[in-house]
Design an enzyme around this catalytic site. Sequence first.
Site, PDB file in Angstrom:
ATOM      1  N   ALA A  62       0.823  -1.212   0.000  1.00  0.00           N
ATOM      2  CA  ALA A  62       0.000   0.000   0.000  1.00  0.00           C
ATOM      3  C   ALA A  62       0.856   1.262   0.000  1.00  0.00           C
ATOM      4  O   ALA A  62       0.467   2.276  -0.573  1.00  0.00           O
ATOM      5  CB  ALA A  62      -0.944  -0.003   1.199  1.00  0.00           C
ATOM      6  N   THR A  63       2.020   1.210   0.631  1.00  0.00           N
ATOM      7  CA  THR A  63       2.883   2.395   0.639  1.00  0.00           C
ATOM      8  C   THR A  63       3.266   2.777  -0.779  1.00  0.00           C
ATOM      9  O   THR A  63       3.174   3.947  -1.175  1.00  0.00           O
ATOM     10  CB  THR A  63       4.144   2.135   1.479  1.00  0.00           C
ATOM     11  OG1 THR A  63       3.754   1.999   2.844  1.00  0.00           O
ATOM     12  CG2 THR A  63       5.129   3.276   1.358  1.00  0.00           C
ATOM     13  N   CYS A  80       4.455   1.807  12.419  1.00  0.00           N
ATOM     14  CA  CYS A  80       5.538   2.620  11.879  1.00  0.00           C
ATOM     15  C   CYS A  80       6.105   3.558  12.932  1.00  0.00           C
ATOM     16  O   CYS A  80       7.274   3.912  12.906  1.00  0.00           O
ATOM     17  CB  CYS A  80       5.049   3.456  10.701  1.00  0.00           C
ATOM     18  SG  CYS A  80       3.942   2.578   9.614  1.00  0.00           S
TER      19      CYS A  80
END
Lengths: 459, 99
Positions: free
Chosen positions: A129-130, A383
């Site tokens: 997704a990043t 994260c």
Amino acid sequence: MNRATTVFVSYFRRRINRDVTVIKILDSESYSPTTNSIRSYVTETKESNFKKLGNLPGRPHYLDAQATTPMDPRVLDAMLPYLVSWYGNPHSRTHAYGWESEAAMEHARSQVANLIGADPKEIVFTSGATESNNIAVKGVARFYKSKKKHIITTQTEHKCVLDSCRAMEGEGFDVTYLPVTTTGIIDLNVLKESIRPDTSLVSIMTVNNEIGVKQPIEEIGAICKERKIFFHTDAAQAVGKIPLDVHKMNIDLMSISGHKIYGPKGIGALYVRRRPRVRVEPVQSGGGQERGMRSGTVPTPLVVGLGAACEIAMHEMDYDHKWMEKLSQHLLDKITSRLPNVIRNGDPVHSYPGCINLSFAYVEGESLLMALKDIALSSGSACTSASLEPSYVLRAIGTDEDLAHSSIRFGFSRFTTLEEVDYTAERTIKDVERLREMSPLWEMVQEGVDIKAIKWSQH
Amino acid sequence: MANSRSVVLKLYKTMLREALEFDSYNFRMYALRRIRDGFRENMNIKDKAEISEMISYAKENLDIIKRQTTVGKLYSAEKLIIENSEPRENKLSSEKVIA
């Protein structure tokens, strides 16, 4: 040992007889020339990780499904043939190895497309997704930059969208970071007012990764369609968990992640609308795979896994959602009935039930996490879990500094059992009570002192 | 009908028995729950074509379970805290499923 191995071993002995450790390995009876050294790393780390946990009577329970989910055995079963026997490059057009991999890749593409009501041709495989978010935000902004220089996003987006927007600011774009209300949902009127004639892209996530809040995607899509602006949504936490339809919701670009939906890590997809066509400038240059939007060999086993995960998710969506509701209701009922001053962060109705973010007043979140070491939990996004800073998502929804510090996210997967949730609730209640007992603030609150009214002297 | 009934029941029991072989607590519990709910959900299907379709779907899944329990055993991890703290209860509840 066959002859080749014997020759190999004796050659090794002569060459590096100074290296004592190698000799030791070679002489030991357990020596197997293929796997021993690789496997030993796995067992060693397994043991040392286990020691780090102290004297726990077993492995901790996993309640961090927003960080990643375990891979479904059905997904692994679909992938294994492509990891073992069918290793062809899906872009090889000259032989059967390539053809079988290509067929598998295209089948996976249609499985992903089916889940979101798209056409298979509109699916681009990425590493996750990043990367999808990067291609969407940077790609659209750069392609249309000659005419349009404005991007709209929200303050509660995932880091990779915010950072991509930050990068575009560096390239001369204007970015509006929409505020959210105290429930975490954006105000559609604020969105409408923020739109400018030169707005090229609106990027708003479907389900928030920290507080589980669902944004009104269909309404946002309608606004964007009316104003002829491209609408990108980061649906990493939503795909396969809640029903999504790119046509009904007028979504032009959508980011999908494999490892949030019981698929493998390192794979994702980007939906890019074809009619009306959305153009993106590729971030990565190369062989022009994936319609030129994402060059690089498509990893067949991972893609097969993503496809299988999507098909299973489509089949199991209702069943899983009911289970999530049951688990979250159980956790909330149990904790709130026995603990006062527990605040749920985010909208209680418009949210995905598999993600519950709670703040325990007068308890420090990090110490609670430390105490709950028999449960794998997080205070927010993985994260940022290394830093002690309170989450920017909680700050955006206006959570008080002290409550933002005491938040914990409970994330359920389809493999979470009711017994685990019950155990977690029990342990949380016990530890919150214990930590509050030690807290002077809690003592003052019990005595009726209004903590907020206190003027702490500054030295 | 009687024929398909016994086929389905046999399949149901075989699947539950095989699912018990999952080394991972979470996979095992999920598989047991999913199999039970799946069979119960479709208990009242009368259409023959539909029944045979469901049977082949179940058989596919049975094969997956057989393969994946083997893989799971090859790379097993330590038991979870819940399994270690109440091993008997866990086992009993799983056995009850079969009986």
